[in-house]
Design a protein around this motif. Structure first.
Motif, PDB file in Angstrom:
ATOM      1  N   LEU A 152      -9.560  -6.527   6.531  1.00 58.93           N
ATOM      2  CA  LEU A 152      -8.762  -6.778   7.736  1.00 58.93           C
ATOM      3  C   LEU A 152      -8.013  -8.107   7.663  1.00 58.93           C
ATOM      4  O   LEU A 152      -6.895  -8.231   8.170  1.00 58.93           O
ATOM      5  CB  LEU A 152      -9.669  -6.755   8.973  1.00 58.93           C
ATOM      6  N   SER A 153      -8.604  -9.113   7.002  1.00 59.55           N
ATOM      7  CA  SER A 153      -7.984 -10.446   6.975  1.00 59.55           C
ATOM      8  C   SER A 153      -6.671 -10.458   6.187  1.00 59.55           C
ATOM      9  O   SER A 153      -5.882 -11.396   6.305  1.00 59.55           O
ATOM     10  CB  SER A 153      -8.950 -11.475   6.383  1.00 59.55           C
ATOM     11  N   LEU A 154      -6.422  -9.417   5.354  1.00 57.44           N
ATOM     12  CA  LEU A 154      -5.203  -9.374   4.542  1.00 57.44           C
ATOM     13  C   LEU A 154      -4.061  -8.626   5.223  1.00 57.44           C
ATOM     14  O   LEU A 154      -2.953  -8.566   4.687  1.00 57.44           O
ATOM     15  CB  LEU A 154      -5.504  -8.727   3.178  1.00 57.44           C
ATOM     16  N   LEU A 155      -4.329  -8.031   6.384  1.00 50.51           N
ATOM     17  CA  LEU A 155      -3.255  -7.319   7.087  1.00 50.51           C
ATOM     18  C   LEU A 155      -2.240  -8.310   7.637  1.00 50.51           C
ATOM     19  O   LEU A 155      -2.586  -9.428   8.019  1.00 50.51           O
ATOM     20  CB  LEU A 155      -3.810  -6.529   8.263  1.00 50.51           C
ATOM     21  N   THR A 156      -0.986  -7.871   7.708  1.00 51.89           N
ATOM     22  CA  THR A 156       0.045  -8.654   8.396  1.00 51.89           C
ATOM     23  C   THR A 156       0.722  -7.714   9.397  1.00 51.89           C
ATOM     24  O   THR A 156       0.507  -6.495   9.372  1.00 51.89           O
ATOM     25  CB  THR A 156       1.100  -9.195   7.413  1.00 51.89           C
ATOM     26  N   GLU A 157       1.568  -8.281  10.237  1.00 50.29           N
ATOM     27  CA  GLU A 157       2.246  -7.440  11.231  1.00 50.29           C
ATOM     28  C   GLU A 157       3.193  -6.433  10.569  1.00 50.29           C
ATOM     29  O   GLU A 157       3.560  -5.440  11.185  1.00 50.29           O
ATOM     30  CB  GLU A 157       2.977  -8.319  12.253  1.00 50.29           C
ATOM     31  N   ARG A 158       3.536  -6.677   9.293  1.00 47.68           N
ATOM     32  CA  ARG A 158       4.358  -5.694   8.557  1.00 47.68           C
ATOM     33  C   ARG A 158       3.633  -4.353   8.414  1.00 47.68           C
ATOM     34  O   ARG A 158       4.256  -3.324   8.230  1.00 47.68           O
ATOM     35  CB  ARG A 158       4.667  -6.211   7.140  1.00 47.68           C
ATOM     36  N   ASP A 159       2.283  -4.409   8.442  1.00 50.81           N
ATOM     37  CA  ASP A 159       1.495  -3.179   8.278  1.00 50.81           C
ATOM     38  C   ASP A 159       1.359  -2.383   9.568  1.00 50.81           C
ATOM     39  O   ASP A 159       0.885  -1.243   9.544  1.00 50.81           O
ATOM     40  CB  ASP A 159       0.076  -3.530   7.776  1.00 50.81           C
ATOM     41  N   ASP A 160       1.750  -2.979  10.706  1.00 52.12           N
ATOM     42  CA  ASP A 160       1.445  -2.381  12.011  1.00 52.12           C
ATOM     43  C   ASP A 160       1.946  -0.950  12.159  1.00 52.12           C
ATOM     44  O   ASP A 160       1.211  -0.057  12.589  1.00 52.12           O
ATOM     45  CB  ASP A 160       2.025  -3.232  13.153  1.00 52.12           C
ATOM     46  N   GLU A 161       3.205  -0.731  11.808  1.00 51.67           N
ATOM     47  CA  GLU A 161       3.788   0.596  12.041  1.00 51.67           C
ATOM     48  C   GLU A 161       3.039   1.676  11.259  1.00 51.67           C
ATOM     49  O   GLU A 161       2.689   2.727  11.799  1.00 51.67           O
ATOM     50  CB  GLU A 161       5.271   0.587  11.653  1.00 51.67           C
ATOM     51  N   ALA A 162       2.780   1.386   9.978  1.00 51.95           N
ATOM     52  CA  ALA A 162       2.091   2.373   9.125  1.00 51.95           C
ATOM     53  C   ALA A 162       0.676   2.632   9.631  1.00 51.95           C
ATOM     54  O   ALA A 162       0.194   3.769   9.600  1.00 51.95           O
ATOM     55  CB  ALA A 162       2.056   1.885   7.675  1.00 51.95           C
ATOM     56  N   ILE A 163      -0.005   1.578  10.106  1.00 47.33           N
ATOM     57  CA  ILE A 163      -1.368   1.754  10.618  1.00 47.33           C
ATOM     58  C   ILE A 163      -1.346   2.566  11.911  1.00 47.33           C
ATOM     59  O   ILE A 163      -2.148   3.487  12.096  1.00 47.33           O
ATOM     60  CB  ILE A 163      -2.048   0.381  10.853  1.00 47.33           C
ATOM     61  N   GLY A 164      -0.416   2.226  12.804  1.00 50.07           N
ATOM     62  CA  GLY A 164      -0.300   2.974  14.058  1.00 50.07           C
ATOM     63  C   GLY A 164      -0.055   4.453  13.812  1.00 50.07           C
ATOM     64  O   GLY A 164      -0.694   5.324  14.421  1.00 50.07           O
TER      65      GLY A 164
END
Length: 335
Positions: A239-251
């Protein structure tokens, strides 16, 4: 597409590796800590053949690997290194069988995925299998058949288990971006086309017919959308390596029913925060994505950030207990 991964709310499990060399102690820790979702432990401290690459190389069918000074290399016949890898896996399965008598429920087993294996195993010329598209196809096919046999063996030993297969792919993003170095170290192998990567993953995921597959990567920039298309029922990440760039794909993944295995507990010794503090980042992510809070315990499994091979035995046991408490905290207070 593989089955959706149905887990009880507030689930937790381990990533795979544990410290030490005692298979019975490791099996006791993995089954005792995670009563609803134990896993088959890996003990790389035993040496070559117990490491993740050697262990998975031991599963290959009609392909064999041996240890060279530079790493694991494809050879002509099974030798001492293959026998040792298979012997240790057998020891681990014996221990797991002992501690899962009468167990009925989910059980996770791990192996290295086709692309991290292709980036790590060498051909006879010393270059990575990744350098040869034909060799990559042969390796993926051999791995798929080996995993099919391995899953059959685990089912035989733990007949009440519903198996979850985890494919470890820490090198996947580097493969997609052309960042795997050649043997000389001066160049990198060219990026592999995303459709080829996805197709090979789909073939390997498909061996667990009707069962869920998790893909794990504790590297940055996990390709969530690609893994979902390849049939992964869940994605495991730090989780600590996530950035807001990943948000759309995760959602998009969550809304499509993909489960998240959120690595929130550090993999090496250090102070552990309170359980609610450990999952604060998960709650923050959820709010950012605008997802329904009640969905949180249904969609997230809590794990360590990566394997625990580098931790002390005492810390590893504490980390597992902490994951269980942190998952409970998510269920009790998803807001």
């Amino acid at each position: 597409m593989n089955d959706t991964l149905h887990l009880p709310p507030a689930s937790a499990t381990g990533v795979g590796s544990l410290p030490g060399t005692d298979a019975r102690e490791a099996a006791k820790a993995a089954t005792g800590s995670f009563e609803d979702f134990p896993h088959l432990p890996e003990l790389p401290a035993r040496g070559p053949g117990a490491d993740m690459i050697g262990r998975t190389a031991g599963l290959l069918v009609e392909l064999y690997a041996r240890v060279e000074p530079s790493g694991w290399r494809i050879g002509d016949r099974p030798g001492r290194d293959t026998r040792r890898a298979r012997s240790w896996l057998g020891e681990d399965l014996d221990a797991l069988e002992e501690f899962t008598q009468g167990y009925e429920g989910l059980l996770k087993v791990q192996a290295v995925g086709p692309w991290t294996l292709a980036a790590s195993l060498e051909l006879r010329n010393g270059e990575a299998v990744l350098s040869d598209p034909g060799a990559c196809r042969d390796l993926a096919a051999s791995l798929a058949e080996g995993l099919r046999l391995h899953l059959d063996e685990v089912r035989r030993r733990v007949p009440g288990a519903r198996l979850v297969l985890q494919l470890d792919e820490p090198s996947l993003t580097a493969v997609l971006r052309g960042r795997i170095r050649t043997a000389s170290g001066y160049r990198t192998h060219r990026a592999v086309d995303r459709q080829i990567v996805e197709a090979a993953l789909r073939d390997v995921v498909g061996v667990h017919d009707g069962g869920p597959v998790v893909v794990h990567s504790c590297a940055p920039d996990v390709p969530f959308a690609l893994l979902r298309r390849a049939g992964a029922a869940a994605v495991s990440f730090d989780l600590s390596l996530l950035t807001e760039r990943d948000d759309e794909a995760i959602g998009e993944a969550v809304e499509a029913g993909t489960r998240l295995f959120a690595g929130v507990v550090p993999g090496t010794d250090g102070p552990l925060s309170d359980p609610a503090g450990s999952v604060m980042g998960v709650r923050t992510l959820w709010r950012r994505l605008g997802l329904r809070p009640g969905l949180l315990p249904e969609a997230v499994t809590v794990t360590p950030a990566c394997g625990l091979a580098g931790a002390s035995p005492g810390y590893a046991r504490s980390a597992y207990a902490h994951c269980v408490r942190a998952a409970r905290s998510l269920a009790d207070n998803p807001e």
